[in-house]
Design a protein around this motif. Structure first.
Motif, short mmCIF file in Angstrom:
data_model
loop_
_atom_site.label_atom_id
_atom_site.label_comp_id
_atom_site.label_asym_id
_atom_site.label_seq_id
_atom_site.Cartn_x
_atom_site.Cartn_y
_atom_site.Cartn_z
N PRO A 4 48.88 39.22 45.98
CA PRO A 4 48.72 38.94 44.56
C PRO A 4 47.57 37.99 44.26
N ALA A 5 47.37 36.95 45.12
CA ALA A 5 46.29 36.00 44.86
C ALA A 5 44.94 36.70 44.87
N ASP A 6 44.74 37.60 45.84
CA ASP A 6 43.49 38.35 45.92
C ASP A 6 43.30 39.20 44.67
N ALA A 7 44.40 39.78 44.18
CA ALA A 7 44.31 40.63 42.99
C ALA A 7 43.86 39.82 41.79
N PHE A 8 44.44 38.63 41.60
CA PHE A 8 44.03 37.78 40.48
C PHE A 8 42.57 37.36 40.61
N ASP A 9 42.12 37.15 41.84
CA ASP A 9 40.74 36.72 42.05
C ASP A 9 39.73 37.76 41.59
N LEU A 10 40.13 39.04 41.58
CA LEU A 10 39.23 40.10 41.18
C LEU A 10 39.14 40.25 39.66
N LEU A 11 40.07 39.62 38.93
CA LEU A 11 40.06 39.68 37.47
C LEU A 11 39.24 38.54 36.90
N ASP A 12 38.80 38.71 35.67
CA ASP A 12 38.12 37.63 34.97
C ASP A 12 39.02 36.39 35.00
N PRO A 13 38.49 35.20 35.37
CA PRO A 13 39.34 34.01 35.51
C PRO A 13 40.07 33.63 34.22
N GLU A 33 47.98 45.72 40.76
CA GLU A 33 47.17 45.19 41.85
C GLU A 33 46.21 46.25 42.39
N GLN A 34 46.76 47.44 42.66
CA GLN A 34 45.97 48.47 43.32
C GLN A 34 44.93 49.11 42.40
N ALA A 35 45.10 48.95 41.09
CA ALA A 35 44.14 49.55 40.15
C ALA A 35 42.90 48.69 39.95
N ILE A 36 42.98 47.41 40.27
CA ILE A 36 41.87 46.49 39.93
C ILE A 36 40.58 46.88 40.62
N GLU A 37 40.63 47.08 41.93
CA GLU A 37 39.40 47.34 42.67
C GLU A 37 38.68 48.61 42.21
N PRO A 38 39.37 49.79 42.13
CA PRO A 38 38.65 50.99 41.71
C PRO A 38 38.19 50.93 40.26
N LEU A 39 38.98 50.34 39.38
CA LEU A 39 38.61 50.34 37.96
C LEU A 39 37.49 49.36 37.67
N LEU A 63 39.45 46.74 32.93
CA LEU A 63 38.38 47.12 32.00
C LEU A 63 37.89 45.93 31.19
N LEU A 64 38.80 45.04 30.79
CA LEU A 64 38.36 43.83 30.10
C LEU A 64 37.52 42.96 31.03
N THR A 65 37.91 42.91 32.30
CA THR A 65 37.12 42.18 33.29
C THR A 65 35.72 42.77 33.40
N ARG A 66 35.65 44.09 33.51
CA ARG A 66 34.36 44.78 33.63
C ARG A 66 33.53 44.58 32.36
N MET A 67 34.20 44.60 31.22
CA MET A 67 33.52 44.41 29.94
C MET A 67 32.81 43.07 29.89
N ASN A 68 33.50 42.01 30.31
CA ASN A 68 32.90 40.68 30.30
C ASN A 68 31.85 40.51 31.39
N ARG A 69 32.16 41.07 32.55
CA ARG A 69 31.26 40.90 33.70
C ARG A 69 29.90 41.52 33.43
N TRP A 100 42.14 37.13 24.18
CA TRP A 100 42.00 36.12 25.22
C TRP A 100 40.54 35.95 25.65
N LEU A 101 39.77 37.03 25.59
CA LEU A 101 38.38 36.99 26.04
C LEU A 101 37.40 36.99 24.86
N GLY A 102 37.94 36.74 23.67
CA GLY A 102 37.07 36.75 22.49
C GLY A 102 36.63 38.14 22.10
#
Length: 720
Positions: A4-13, A33-39, A63-69, A100-102
């Motif tokens: 789980p910690a690794d999964a959270f690390d891949l998301l926008d902080p 968890e498993q969707a984060i890396e491919p998406l 997708l929100l992570t990718r949007m901000n990144r 949350w991300l504006g």
């Protein structure tokens, strides 16, 4: 990924912070968890999990992570649903996550006001929740600069993807996505969400459209298991670690008896009852209300306000029942349910899984479903469905073949969108996917020949016939995918209750005319024939409900028909059967004793000359067999899902000759002219192509071939 910690690390902080602190989640679910890396890597995907498995978040957070990144601007994500009610239900959640991300999330569908649409067009929200029909309306609208609005689009989420892919709305969705991709000038990341899919890999390939084989893609399904069942079995995406809960099968014999059972059982609990028709919903709702049960109703012919009031009240109440058609089968949140009750049998295992998944969501609870069969045939259908479910089988989701009528619709819509399209360039808009490739050329030629399209200087544009047929209200009917039968809107004062079949208002009756709608009886006081409105006042009892509609008959598949044969041959589904159900099932087996044999199919000849071939192959396979063996099949009432009626005086020699002829090649079923008239946009096709389109959809050549390979046993009976 190690945990789980690794999964959270891949998301926008910032997103991770709010997931922990606002939602109170200490970890993500396996799918999330498993969707984060491919998406976050931009892959196409189908995400599979049971109902309430967190699929929306599994797509939204990456997708929100990718949007901000990547600094996406404007409307960059579309969230597409098959139902407006589901969009309304999801909007608050997605808006919260975006906040949350504006970022922003907005709704766009037929119920959104003009003023709100103007604000959306001006503000270009980061996430737009919509339907395929509304997307196409935006593409063809003179009030929307679609190239500017969609210029920042990068990803599309298709919720309940199986609900699209199994019918023509799926082809329409794919076609619209291909056009959007061409408008934006980039491939769009495509993510499908589903709880019940029998063929997820094939469905992912379908969802990718022209990107199949060109873009990375994967199925994300943490609990995916291989099926070991029979009957063209498919994978069943159900977590094996989760107990199936309690499934019970009962026989009650009537709607009134069903109401008695429901009123007596599980008092103090929240119960959701699924029915297979709007009429049954209304009849059961009235019976429950008469027994003092707090009851709410939901079906497509109730007004939006009536359904919203019912769903909101049900979500907040405890000791109550909501009675629904499949409108509540998809992921609309109606709160924590204690029980699901099913009147008769749904048409598919997939539908049962969706409904079963409404229960067992709270910690310490298990999934459950009580089946109440209204007659012996429905009891057999329910037992067959539960038998197939127990084998780990679920229907594959297969797009209908040959959607030529949608090719016609899409070419006309494209000409509205672009005003003029090169006569040799229109195929490029759909990337050559299946039905929109070179095989579509005869449809386009017909559109030109019949005046639906005009041609000048190598360019195609809307012609007078398209204007005449579809031009009303800015071509609104061109973006509506289905033709609905005419209905009258029912009002009590100024409040809209719903819609009813006009036959109830025109048939001859004795005494006052009463309707049954929203679970209550109403006295008809005035009918406005011109505006198709009916005004009513409350009545005590005696109302009637009816909706004719198209496709009212439920079509059973080869697999479910064969499972019914297995039940008749003595196999019980591994669920709880009440004494009433066991006794009725024994009676049903005795009634069909002559019609089943473990060694193959049976042809029965009765003393009155009635000859039937008991194939137990389903409607489509039997229609294919009836067309292929026309020399020995009676032209009147040729078949249903169980049997095919054969001609009087049939001899074994004629039978063998017919089988030999069928072995050289199966024929497509004959299509009724009324069915062709009911095909939306079928009038824009050459008649032979419209017939061929429907014939291909009414056939099951694989099932028919299996039946032809079985031995046949001839039996002469003295009476029926």
């Amino acid at each position: 990924m190690n945990g789980p910690a690794d999964a959270f690390d891949l998301l926008d902080p910032v997103l991770g912070h709010h997931i922990v602190n606002a939602l109170g989640w200490r970890s993500l679910r396996p799918l999330q968890e498993q969707a984060i890396e491919p998406l976050t890597g931009g892959e196409d995907a189908v995400l599979l999990a049971p109902t309430a498995g967190g699929k929306t978040e599994a797509a939204a957070f990456p997708l929100l992570t990718r949007m901000n990144r990547h600094g996406w601007k404007g409307t960059s994500v579309l969230y597409v649903c098959p139902l407006k009610a589901l969009l309304n239900n999801l909007h608050p959640r997605l808006r919260t996550y975006a906040d949350w991300l504006g970022r922003t999330a907005e709704l766009w569908h037929g119920d959104i006001t003009t003023a709100r649409r103007r604000r959306i067009l001006a503000g270009r929200p980061d996430i737009l929740l919509t339907t395929p029909e509304s997307l196409e309306s935006m593409l063809v609208s003179a009030h929307v600069d679609h190239r500017a609005f969609f210029s920042g689009l990068h990803a599309v989420v298709v919720d309940e993807v199986h609900a699209f892919a199994g019918d023509d709305r799926g082809w329409h969705l794919l076609a619209v996505l291909e056009r959007l991709s061409r408008v934006t000038g980039r491939p769009l990341q495509r993510i499908g969400l589903s709880a019940t899919i029998g063929n997820p890999d094939a469905l992912l390939s379908w969802l990718q459209g022209s990107g199949h084989g060109r873009r990375p893609a994967r199925v994300v399904a943490p609990h995916r298991t291989e099926n070991t069942g029979t009957g063209r079995g498919q994978e069943l995406a159900t977590p094996p670690s989760r107990p199936p809960g309690h499934i019970e099968l009962d026989y009650v014999g009537s709607v009134a008896n069903a109401a008695t059972v429901i009123a007596a059982l599980h008092r103090g609990e929240k119960r959701l009852v699924f029915c297979e028709s709007r009429r049954t919903v209304e009849e059961l709702g009235e019976q429950l209300r008469l027994k003092g049960v707090t009851v709410f109703l939901s079906h497509a012919s109730l007004s939006v306000d009536e359904r919203r009031r019912a769903e909101a009240a049900f979500a907040e109440a405890r000791d109550c029942v909501i009675v629904s058609t499949s409108t509540l089968e998809l992921g609309i949140d109606v709160g924590d349910l204690d029980r699901v009750i099913q009147l008769d049998a749904p048409s598919t295992v997939a539908a049962f899984l969706q409904r079963l998944g409404r229960t067992g969501r709270r910690p310490g609870t298990t999934r459950n479903c009580l089946f109440l069969a209204l007659d012996g045939e429905e009891l057999l259908s329910a037992a067959a469905l539960l038998l197939q479910w127990s084998r780990g089988w679920v229907e594959p989701v297969i797009a209908p073949p040959d959607p030529r009528h949608l090719v016609a619709q899409q070419v006309l819509a494209l000409c509205l969108q672009e005003h003029r399209v090169g006569e040799n360039l229109w195929q490029e808009w759909w990337g050559g996917i299946g039905p929109f490739g070179p095989g579509a050329a005869p449809v386009v030629r017909h559109l030109v020949d019949e005046g639906y399209l005009d041609r000048d200087g190598g360019l195609l544009f809307i012609g007078p016939e398209a204007e005449r047929r579809y031009g009303h209200r800015h071509f609104m009917s061109l973006t509506a995918m289905f033709t609905a039968p005419p209905e009258f809107t029912v009002y009590n004062g100024r409040s809209e209750i719903g819609r009813t079949d006009p036959d109830l208002l025109t048939e001859e009756i004795q005494g006052p005319r009463k309707l049954l709608l929203a679970g209550r009886s109403w006295l008809v006081t005035y009918i406005d024939w011109h505006r198709k409105r009916c005004f009513v006042e409350p009545a005590d009892e005696g109302g009637r409900a009816r909706w004719s509609g198209f496709g009212a008959e439920r079509v059973r598949s080869y697999a479910l028909a064969r499972a019914a044969r297995d039940v008749l041959l003595g196999e019980d589904p591994p669920v709880s059967l009440t004494k009433r159900a066991a006794a009725k099932l024994t009676e049903t087996r005795d009634r069909y004793l002559h019609a089943v044999h473990p060694g193959g199919t049976v042809v029965t000849r009765f003393s009155d000359g009635d000859i039937r071939w008991w194939t137990w192959a389903g409607h489509r396979a039997n229609a294919t067999l009836a067309a292929s063996l026309s020399s020995v099949v009676t032209p009147y009432r040729r078949a249903d899902g169980r049997w095919i009626r054969l001609r009087d005086g049939l001899t074994k020699e004629r039978w063998r000759e017919a089988l030999a002829d069928a072995g050289t090649g199966l024929c497509l079923p004959e299509v009724d002219d009324r069915a062709v008239k009911g095909l939306k946009f079928g009038d824009a096709l050459p008649p032979r192509l419209a017939q061929a389109t429907l014939a291909a959809r009414a056939s099951d050549e694989e099932g028919a071939s299996r039946v032809l390979a079985d031995p046949v046993r001839f039996v002469t009976l003295t009476d029926q």
